[in-house]
Design an enzyme around this catalytic site. Structure first.
Site, PDB file in Angstrom:
ATOM      1  N   GLY A  53       0.285  -8.728  -3.927  1.00 52.08           N
ATOM      2  CA  GLY A  53       0.478 -10.173  -4.036  1.00 52.08           C
ATOM      3  C   GLY A  53      -0.725 -10.930  -3.497  1.00 52.08           C
ATOM      4  O   GLY A  53      -1.835 -10.393  -3.452  1.00 52.08           O
TER       5      GLY A  53
ATOM      6  N   HIS B 150      -7.368 -10.377  -9.181  1.00 58.98           N
ATOM      7  CA  HIS B 150      -6.146  -9.722  -9.676  1.00 58.98           C
ATOM      8  C   HIS B 150      -5.889 -10.100 -11.137  1.00 58.98           C
ATOM      9  O   HIS B 150      -5.484  -9.269 -11.942  1.00 58.98           O
ATOM     10  CB  HIS B 150      -4.929 -10.160  -8.858  1.00 58.98           C
ATOM     11  CG  HIS B 150      -4.941  -9.715  -7.436  1.00 58.98           C
ATOM     12  ND1 HIS B 150      -5.077 -10.582  -6.384  1.00 58.98           N
ATOM     13  CD2 HIS B 150      -4.813  -8.477  -6.880  1.00 58.98           C
ATOM     14  CE1 HIS B 150      -5.030  -9.917  -5.250  1.00 58.98           C
ATOM     15  NE2 HIS B 150      -4.878  -8.639  -5.517  1.00 58.98           N
TER      16      HIS B 150
ATOM     17  N   GLY C 138      -8.802  -2.587  -8.893  1.00 53.90           N
ATOM     18  CA  GLY C 138     -10.102  -3.237  -8.708  1.00 53.90           C
ATOM     19  C   GLY C 138     -11.107  -2.251  -8.142  1.00 53.90           C
ATOM     20  O   GLY C 138     -10.752  -1.353  -7.379  1.00 53.90           O
TER      21      GLY C 138
ATOM     22  N   LYS D 226     -13.452  -3.157  -6.110  1.00 58.67           N
ATOM     23  CA  LYS D 226     -13.888  -3.582  -4.775  1.00 58.67           C
ATOM     24  C   LYS D 226     -13.476  -2.536  -3.741  1.00 58.67           C
ATOM     25  O   LYS D 226     -14.228  -2.214  -2.834  1.00 58.67           O
ATOM     26  CB  LYS D 226     -13.298  -4.943  -4.398  1.00 58.67           C
ATOM     27  CG  LYS D 226     -13.797  -5.405  -3.036  1.00 58.67           C
ATOM     28  CD  LYS D 226     -13.286  -6.778  -2.685  1.00 58.67           C
ATOM     29  CE  LYS D 226     -11.850  -6.762  -2.285  1.00 58.67           C
ATOM     30  NZ  LYS D 226     -11.622  -6.111  -0.973  1.00 58.67           N
ATOM     31  N   ASP D 227     -12.244  -2.003  -3.912  1.00 58.93           N
ATOM     32  CA  ASP D 227     -11.769  -0.924  -3.038  1.00 58.93           C
ATOM     33  C   ASP D 227     -12.195   0.388  -3.695  1.00 58.93           C
ATOM     34  O   ASP D 227     -11.388   1.098  -4.289  1.00 58.93           O
ATOM     35  CB  ASP D 227     -10.260  -1.009  -2.886  1.00 58.93           C
ATOM     36  CG  ASP D 227      -9.841  -2.295  -2.211  1.00 58.93           C
ATOM     37  OD1 ASP D 227      -9.618  -2.284  -1.006  1.00 58.93           O
ATOM     38  OD2 ASP D 227      -9.771  -3.329  -2.910  1.00 58.93           O
TER      39      ASP D 227
HETATM   40  O1  PAF Z   1      -5.358  -2.496  -3.381  1.00 59.38           O
HETATM   41  C1  PAF Z   1      -4.214  -2.872  -3.054  1.00 59.38           C
HETATM   42  O2  PAF Z   1      -3.848  -4.051  -3.198  1.00 59.38           O
HETATM   43  C2  PAF Z   1      -3.248  -1.869  -2.454  1.00 59.38           C
HETATM   44  O3  PAF Z   1      -3.911  -0.943  -1.661  1.00 59.38           O
HETATM   45  C3  PAF Z   1      -2.368  -1.185  -3.512  1.00 59.38           C
HETATM   46  C4  PAF Z   1      -3.200  -0.341  -4.459  1.00 59.38           C
HETATM   47  C5  PAF Z   1      -1.577  -2.211  -4.315  1.00 59.38           C
HETATM   48  C6  PAF Z   1      -1.368  -0.230  -2.835  1.00 59.38           C
HETATM   49  O4  PAF Z   1      -0.537  -0.917  -1.967  1.00 59.38           O
END
Ligand code: PAF
Length: 283
Positions: free
Chosen positions: A35, A41, A152, A154-155
């Site tokens: 969220g 997103h 994404g 970014k992570d």
């Molecule tokens: O990247 C995120 O927002 C979270 O780590 C995810 C992949 C939704 C898991 O909770």
């Protein structure tokens, strides 16, 4: 007028909604989120729409990926705004379970991650993180059985970890990494950017500038070590406490010392005030 997405909050409701979505053999994409949705997103949702017939978005702040000293309690929760944004994107389904639905009393199973999850990057500073992410993403994949899932970039380490996990557990989902969406000054969009004070916000794009400068030096043939050292100095001088700034192999996340060891990815994590920011860039 666009149809509002179905909102499922229980597993039976999720199953009913997914059966309907799959009618006629429709392919389903899942976009897992916590969220506090921003344009980054929404770019994942748009990519998901191009890769599948129907799009489901999960909105769940996952407690198992936060350490006790981290920001689970204060993590931004903006359900009304999120639901409005997802309706405007004409998403088909929102999966918004409660913590008790995802982790019922007695829950005692956790996915253990190795390989990219032990690269000495995020795992060094957040040792609990990838176990929590893999467990919840594994559950989301099993609950939703998507054909594709969009994350994404970014992570970046997270993307590698969930890609590995989906392949290792034969979950039958194609994991797609979407490009990072940035503010005009280069700061990567993140739900945690709301924590930044005005002063911290103006220093925050230093991470992007440092990566851009370093990538340019590396592409021009400069040695990695001094290039990384100069970036480190630049980030610290902007007021950050640096967790890491490293050049790694983009697939294996192994350390690399020259472009010959590539494809090379720069990865950075740094704290300013109470906010921890991460980012990365291809060289
Ligand atoms: O990247 C995120 O927002 C979270 O780590 C995810 C992949 C939704 C898991 O909770």
């Amino acid at each position: 007028m666009a149809r509002s997405p179905v909102v499922a909050r229980t597993l039976p409701a999720l199953r009913r909604a997914l059966t309907e979505l799959r009618e006629g053999g429709a392919r389903v994409a899942l976009v897992p989120t916590m969220g506090a949705l921003h344009d980054g997103h929404l770019s994942l949702v748009r990519l998901a729409k191009r890769r599948a017939d129907k799009v489901a978005v999960s909105v769940f702040v996952n407690p198992t990926q936060f350490a006790p000293n981290e920001d689970f309690a204060s993590y931004p929760r903006t359900w009304k705004a999120d639901a409005g944004k997802l309706a405007a994107e004409e998403v088909d389904l929102i999966w918004n379970p409660d913590v008790k639905v995802m982790y019922p009393d007695g829950f005692a199973t956790r996915i253990t991650t190795e390989g990219p999850a032990l690269a000495g990057l995020e795992d060094r500073f957040r040792p609990h993180f990838f176990g929590g992410v893999a467990t919840v993403v594994g559950k989301l994949f099993l609950q939703c059985r998507p054909d594709v899932a969009v994350f994404g970039s970014k992570d970046f380490q997270q993307l590698r970890v969930v890609t590995r996990m989906a392949a290792d557990l034969d979950l039958g989902v194609k994991v797609i990494g979407a490009p990072t969406v940035r503010e005009r000054d280069g700061l990567a969009m993140s739900s945690r950017n709301v924590y930044l004070s005005a002063e911290e916000r103006s220093a925050a794009p230093t991470l992007y500038r440092a990566m851009k400068h370093t990538a340019k030096l590396m592409r021009a043939g400069k040695s990695f070590e001094p290039s990384l050292a100069a970036a480190t100095k630049m980030i610290r001088e902007a007021g950050f406490t640096l967790d890491y700034f490293e050049a790694r192999h983009a697939e294996t996340l192994e350390p690399v010392r020259s472009l010959k060891g590539g494809p090379v990815r720069l990865l950075v994590a740094a704290r300013i005030g109470k906010t921890r920011l991460i980012d990365n860039m291809a060289v």
